[in-house]
Enzyme design. Structure first.
Site, short mmCIF file in Angstrom:
data_model
loop_
_atom_site.label_atom_id
_atom_site.label_comp_id
_atom_site.label_asym_id
_atom_site.label_seq_id
_atom_site.Cartn_x
_atom_site.Cartn_y
_atom_site.Cartn_z
CG HIS A 193 -2.09 0.82 0.88
ND1 HIS A 193 -1.70 2.74 1.03
CD2 HIS A 193 -3.44 0.66 0.92
CE1 HIS A 193 -2.95 3.04 1.24
NE2 HIS A 193 -3.82 2.12 1.18
CD GLU A 221 -5.78 0.96 -2.84
OE1 GLU A 221 -5.26 2.12 -2.59
OE2 GLU A 221 -6.71 0.81 -2.69
#
Ligand code: PGA
Length: 233
Positions: free
Chosen positions: A96, A153
């Site tokens: 992430h 993302e």
């Protein structure tokens, strides 16, 4: 395949807050059966146990937000795949952008994490954006690439309220297919009940941070995703 709706709680919530969250979650769901979606909740590691208990027979899967790049052993402070053995963890986020930014994670450690997860049959959800996808894919072993789920993302969209344009999400998929093959493809970045429907048309699911923290908002996002309550009705 059902659409994955992955609630990433990040470093939010304490044990004391769980009871009211799940009470509100169950009340708002009012018996909704998930037929076309697979909701997932990824709590902080310390809350895995009570969250798993609260999710029993709910149809919601359990996820984690990270994993150690190392196996069981002398790695003080790290949570290994061995440590989560016995929990029904199905998916784990890896790489992430918050991990890359605040914890200096690089492609090599991300690839190690993918290897660790796959030894325990947990599906890695590898988070990438244009700047990181090539080096991330290069670091992951060829035979592991096709076992991953890939999430687009874009950092600018995360937690900002500036969700990415649909065309951008569509376009990035070609890059994912080029580097990973035809793996499931998710989008994450300021997804909520107002914008989720469009993303589900071009992806296999979404990752939701902020809008998963409030139980009512999360449920209303799930309902929209399942087409139970179209926006504006
Ligand atoms: P957000 O977080 O929904 O708060 O933008 C998404 C994510 O970090 O995956």
């Amino acid at each position: 395949m059902r659409k994955i709706i992955f609630g990433n709680w990040k470093s939010n919530k304490s044990k004391n807050q769980l009871k009211s969250w799940f009470q509100e979650f169950r009340d708002s769901l009012s018996g909704l059966v998930f037929s076309s979606i697979e909701p997932v909740i990824a709590p902080p590691f310390v809350l895995l146990d009570p969250v798993e208990e609260a999710l029993k027979n709910s149809g919601v899967s359990l996820g984690i937000q990270d994993i150690s790049a190392y196996p069981a052993g002398s790695y003080t402070g790290a949570i290994s795949v061995h440590n989560v053995n016995g929990f029904a963890v199905k998916y784990a986020l890896v790489g992430h952008s918050e991990r890359r930014k605040y914890f200096h994670e690089d492609a090599t450690s991300i690839a190690q994490k993918v290897t660790q997860l796959l030894t325990d049959k947990i599906t890695p959800i590898v988070c990438v954006e244009p700047e990181t996808i090539q080096e991330t894919a290069n670091a992951i072993s060829t035979e592991s690439l096709s076992s991953c789920i890939v999430a687009y993302e874009p950092s600018a969209a995360i937690g900002s309220g500036k969700n990415a344009a649909l065309q951008e999400v569509k376009d990035f998929k070609a890059e994912v297919i080029r580097l990973f093959g035809h793996v499931p493809y998710l989008y994450g970045g300021s997804v909520d009940e107002k914008n989720i429907a469009q993303y589900l048309l071009v992806t296999d699911g979404v990752i939701i941070g902020t809008a998963s923290l409030d139980a009512r908002q999360f449920v209303s996002t799930l309902k929209t995703a399942q087409g139970e309550k179209p926006i504006g009705s």
